[in-house]
Design an enzyme around this catalytic site. Structure first.
Site, PDB file in Angstrom:
ATOM      1  N   SER A  91       0.996  -1.254   0.028  1.00 21.71           N
ATOM      2  CA  SER A  91       0.001  -0.039  -0.154  1.00 21.71           C
ATOM      3  C   SER A  91       0.850   1.150  -0.001  1.00 21.71           C
ATOM      4  CB  SER A  91      -0.880   0.134   1.173  1.00 21.71           C
ATOM      5  OG  SER A  91      -0.332  -0.108   2.407  1.00 21.71           O
ATOM      6  N   HIS A  92       2.005   1.371   0.706  1.00 26.91           N
ATOM      7  CA  HIS A  92       3.055   2.306   0.631  1.00 26.91           C
ATOM      8  C   HIS A  92       4.300   1.974   0.553  1.00 26.91           C
ATOM      9  CE1 HIS A  92      -0.701   3.449   3.347  1.00 26.91           C
ATOM     10  NE2 HIS A  92      -0.151   4.929   3.297  1.00 26.91           N
ATOM     11  N   ASN A  93       4.660   2.926  -0.240  1.00 28.40           N
ATOM     12  CA  ASN A  93       6.272   2.419  -0.760  1.00 28.40           C
ATOM     13  C   ASN A  93       7.041   3.791  -0.688  1.00 28.40           C
ATOM     14  OD1 ASN A  93       8.755   1.194  -1.532  1.00 28.40           O
ATOM     15  ND2 ASN A  93       7.945   0.724  -3.376  1.00 28.40           N
ATOM     16  N   PHE A 104       8.624   0.057   2.591  1.00 31.67           N
ATOM     17  CA  PHE A 104       7.285  -0.479   2.258  1.00 31.67           C
ATOM     18  C   PHE A 104       6.431  -1.237   3.076  1.00 31.67           C
ATOM     19  CE2 PHE A 104      10.022  -3.796   0.402  1.00 31.67           C
ATOM     20  CZ  PHE A 104       9.271  -4.841   0.645  1.00 31.67           C
ATOM     21  N   THR A 105       4.899  -1.128   3.126  1.00 31.94           N
ATOM     22  CA  THR A 105       4.009  -1.993   4.034  1.00 31.94           C
ATOM     23  C   THR A 105       3.749  -3.090   2.939  1.00 31.94           C
ATOM     24  OG1 THR A 105       2.360  -0.484   3.348  1.00 31.94           O
ATOM     25  CG2 THR A 105       3.404  -0.332   5.508  1.00 31.94           C
TER      26      THR A 105
END
Length: 338
Positions: A91-93, A104-105
């Site tokens: 989702s996040h990077n 990242f997640t």
């Protein structure tokens, strides 16, 4: 303008689960229902609001998740970031200012062909990454970006609730699949979702309320484009805290409005920082000032601030889709045939 600011604050906090949610939102801030809907549509078109949708808890949906950091050679960073981004559970990077420069997640579904650790190893192998850390959540003190404050140092009460995971039924999974999209900006948005699910509106509202009570649904709310909202600096402060002080310090840090996330995470031989906090500010100095205040008031000396320098991906995970399994077919096939 003040009314519009009030609306932004209100919809970031929570949109009620009821037949006419925008009527209730408007009543709180002195706006008509039609005006609330019109302004929200405008703010989405102007990319002030990124999305308005239910925010589901990854763990309570049965997904395994973690924060992961790669140490990547500078000339390979964009290629490795693209590889990481291809996984539907990322989702996040971000590129961050650290020797571990790609953060990242990652979330993997309960019936994933590979577990989380093996997925990270596969990504690292595909990207030629030798050094990485998997930093799992031990305890969550706070989660949720709400850019509703004037001063990062404002304090707020943070309520902690522990929920026990229970697998979702088919009916609940169908509901998540349909409602994880952007909320229809109409007078009766739950009716539109109910029609897609062949449910009565009240039945859907009752089921969504139940998911919220069980911790599966965190809230329905608006997520903003940070820069459009004036918050251009994103600093991840990592702290090395004595184990016996983690709860005290975690609660203290979580109480600042400028802190959106605060977690205790696992450590290992190459990563000693066990408390993580995300700080969003209008510039770096504002972020650093809050972190210095936290360090001074909590008597913390061993910490670092990792500012993000590039956003490679910021996109919610779409749960219960075939995209996950397609990714594993493509990438495990590529590895096995190489």
């Amino acid at each position: 303008m003040k009314t519009y600011e009030s609306l932004l604050k209100e919809v970031q906090q929570e949109i009620p689960i009821t037949n006419r949610p925008f009527l209730l939102v408007g009543n709180k801030i002195g706006m008509k229902e039609e005006e609330v809907i019109e302004v929200l549509n405008t703010l989405k078109r102007e990319k002030v609001i990124r999305q308005i949708s239910p925010i589901y808890d990854t763990r309570m949906l049965g997904y395994d998740s973690s924060l992961v950091a790669f140490r990547v050679q500078a000339e390979k960073l964009e290629d490795v970031a693209a590889l990481v981004n291809s996984h539907p559970g990322v989702s996040h990077n971000y590129e961050r200012e650290d020797e571990f420069n790609l953060w990242f997640t990652l979330a993997v579904p309960p019936d994933s062909p590979l577990g989380l650790e093996d997925t990270v190893k596969l990504m690292a192998k595909m990207g030629g990454v030798k050094d990485f850390v998997i930093l799992r959540t031990i305890r969550m003190f706070k989660i949720g970006v709400r850019l509703t404050y004037e001063n990062l140092e404002e304090r707020e009460e943070v309520e902690e609730k522990e929920f026990i995971y229970k697998p979702l039924g088919d009916r609940e999974i169908r509901l998540v699949r349909v409602t994880q999209e952007d909320m229809p900006l109409v007078k009766r948005p739950f009716l539109e979702w109910a029609d897609k699910l062949d449910m009565e509106e009240e039945e859907l509202i009752e089921l969504m309320s139940s998911l919220k009570e069980r911790g599966i649904l965190r809230r329905i709310g608006a997520i903003l484009f940070h820069r459009k909202a004036g918050f251009t600096a994103n600093g991840m402060a990592v702290w090395n805290v004595e184990k016996e002080r983690v709860e005290e310090v975690g609660r203290f840090i979580a109480g600042f409005r400028g802190v959106s996330h605060c977690y205790e995470r696992t450590t290992n031989s190459v990563w000693k920082y066990n408390l993580f906090s995300m700080v969003h500010g209008r510039d770096r100095e504002e972020v650093k000032a809050l972190i210095r205040k936290i360090a001074y008031e909590a008597s913390l000396k061993d910490y670092r601030v990792l500012f993000s320098t590039r956003e490679f991906k910021k996109k919610r995970v779409i749960y219960f889709t075939e995209d996950f399994y397609a990714w594993y077919r493509d990438f495990t096939g590529a590895v096995s045939s190489s």
